[in-house]
Write an enzyme that holds these catalytic residues in place. Structure first.
Site, mmCIF file in Angstrom:
data_model
loop_
_atom_site.group_PDB
_atom_site.id
_atom_site.type_symbol
_atom_site.label_atom_id
_atom_site.label_comp_id
_atom_site.label_asym_id
_atom_site.label_seq_id
_atom_site.Cartn_x
_atom_site.Cartn_y
_atom_site.Cartn_z
ATOM 1 N N ASP A 62 0.858 -1.188 0.000
ATOM 2 C CA ASP A 62 0.000 0.000 0.000
ATOM 3 C C ASP A 62 0.891 1.235 0.000
ATOM 4 O OD1 ASP A 62 -2.315 1.457 0.028
ATOM 5 O OD2 ASP A 62 -2.654 1.282 2.185
ATOM 6 N N GLU A 141 -6.757 5.092 -8.569
ATOM 7 C CA GLU A 141 -8.028 5.588 -8.037
ATOM 8 C C GLU A 141 -8.641 6.708 -8.866
ATOM 9 O OE1 GLU A 141 -9.949 6.603 -3.671
ATOM 10 O OE2 GLU A 141 -8.028 5.601 -3.925
ATOM 11 N N LYS A 177 -9.891 1.958 -8.839
ATOM 12 C CA LYS A 177 -10.465 2.132 -7.508
ATOM 13 C C LYS A 177 -11.615 3.135 -7.545
ATOM 14 C CE LYS A 177 -7.822 2.186 -3.807
ATOM 15 N NZ LYS A 177 -6.751 2.582 -2.868
ATOM 16 N N THR A 202 -13.237 0.785 -2.907
ATOM 17 C CA THR A 202 -12.518 1.254 -1.732
ATOM 18 C C THR A 202 -13.445 1.995 -0.771
ATOM 19 O OG1 THR A 202 -10.506 2.427 -1.039
ATOM 20 C CG2 THR A 202 -11.802 3.451 -2.793
ATOM 21 N N PHE A 224 -11.776 -1.321 5.096
ATOM 22 C CA PHE A 224 -10.747 -0.574 5.826
ATOM 23 C C PHE A 224 -10.719 -0.971 7.299
ATOM 24 C CE2 PHE A 224 -9.579 3.402 3.180
ATOM 25 C CZ PHE A 224 -9.478 2.639 2.034
#
Length: 372
Positions: A62, A141, A177, A202, A224
């Site tokens: 990440d 993203e 994303k 996400t 998350f």
């Protein structure tokens, strides 16, 4: 498995027989039986927690930092506006920023269009470099400010994929994303069904979001873990949790079990970890995306890691299948105060970092145009 150090001169001398000939057979047997005598528990202790987790789970980095990716050798990598903003400020990555700015200017249009094009190109530039370091996929993203506009998200996703394809990279190596709003999930459905573009949903915090993503048949979701824990620490009296009691770990465990029990094709990638305990507690999850700091800690940790999540275990869970249309999705998600607050907060934070990155690009673009 390591074969151990090379034989020293003393060990070689000990394998010489009385008549001066080297007994190779004796030496080989000593080495083989020495290796075989190491117990499985001892071999496990010799392995790092990271190495053990990789046996059960695909490990993803990440980060937008290429050096960290090279060091820990993950299968895939994920990025977001916050990570790209941090990386874009580093001197190492200025050539990527400069190239994106030149691209934006060269493609013309209004100032806003030039900045948008430069931003898209910058995200793709980072993705292209990352793909040189990982054998798998990179997640790129879509602007979080589009989170409630399905058509705009679909259009931007197609634009990002076209930039990758212009650079010679197949869409099979890209995950787009999207925020896990109702609009984002439906954008993911359209991109998967009509374009064959794989999506990574996400900012996922609720079971309702997970169910809707599975029904949309998107490729992957990113619940998350750490941000869920943050909310419970901030909004309840309890401040400490054992890994198996961690509300983020419990949320991902439930989602994983639901997906496997009912044979959904969407896979789960736990994200946003606060400590290594959370990571180890989710060993067996399809994928885990982990920050360089925690990857470093796991590589130095030699405690035993067991596989917590399995498809077989999921089949035995007491879960009922549910179906969600838009109305039932909005109601069920709304009933989860934590998820509502963390989703909106996450969108705002990613949007804020996108605005900062945009301002940086705009300033640099102005300087280039004026020969500074």
């Amino acid at each position: 498995m390591s074969r151990g150090p090379a034989p020293t001169q003393a060990r070689i001398r000990r394998s010489v027989s009385a008549d001066g000939r080297v007994s190779l057979c004796a030496a080989i047997k000593a080495r083989v039986f020495g290796i075989m005598s190491v117990s499985p528990d001892k071999r496990r202790k010799m392995e790092s927690a990271l190495e053990q987790i990789k046996k059960y789970t695909v490990v993803v980095a990440d980060t937008g930092d290429f050096n960290a990716i090279e060091e820990y050798k993950p299968q895939d990598a994920t990025t977001n506006p916050s990570l790209i903003l941090a990386a874009a400020k580093m001197s190492t990555y200025q050539p990527l920023v400069e190239q994106a700015i030149k691209y934006g200017i060269a493609n013309g249009g209004s100032e806003k269009e030039q900045v948008t094009n430069a931003m898209d190109k910058l995200f793709v530039n980072f993705g292209l470099e990352i793909l040189k370091k990982v054998p798998g996929r990179v997640s790129t993203e879509v602007d979080a400010r589009l989170s409630f506009d399905k058509e705009a998200m679909v259009s931007r996703a197609r634009r990002l994929i076209s930039l990758y394809e212009e650079a010679g990279v197949s869409k099979e190596r890209i995950l787009i994303k999207l925020s896990s709003t109702w609009e984002g999930i439906q954008a993911g459905r359209e991109l998967e069904e009509k374009d064959g573009i794989h999506c990574n949903m996400t900012l996922l915090f609720s079971f309702a979001q997970a169910v809707a993503c599975a029904e949309a048949r998107v490729t992957l979701i990113s619940p998350f873990v750490g941000r869920i824990l943050d909310w419970y620490k901030e909004n309840t009296d309890r401040k400490n949790y054992e890994p198996h009691e961690d509300p983020g770990v419990q949320s991902v465990t439930k989602i994983y079990n639901y997906y496997k029990k009912f044979s959904y094709t969407t896979v789960v990638m736990g994200a946003s970890f606060r400590n290594t305990g959370e990571v180890k507690a989710l060993a067996g999850c399809d994928l885990l995306t982990i920050s360089p700091g925690l990857l470093g800690e796991l590589s130095q940790d030699h405690s035993a890691v067991t596989c917590s999540l399995t498809p077989q275990g999921a089949k035995e869970c007491d879960l009922e299948k549910v179906h969600l249309d838009e109305k039932s999705f909005r109601w069920l998600h709304n009933e989860d105060r934590m998820a509502v607050e963390k989703l909106s907060d996450g969108i705002r934070k990613f949007a804020a970092d996108a605005i900062k990155l945009e301002a940086m690009i705009k300033e640099r673009m102005f300087n280039v145009k004026n020969g500074q």
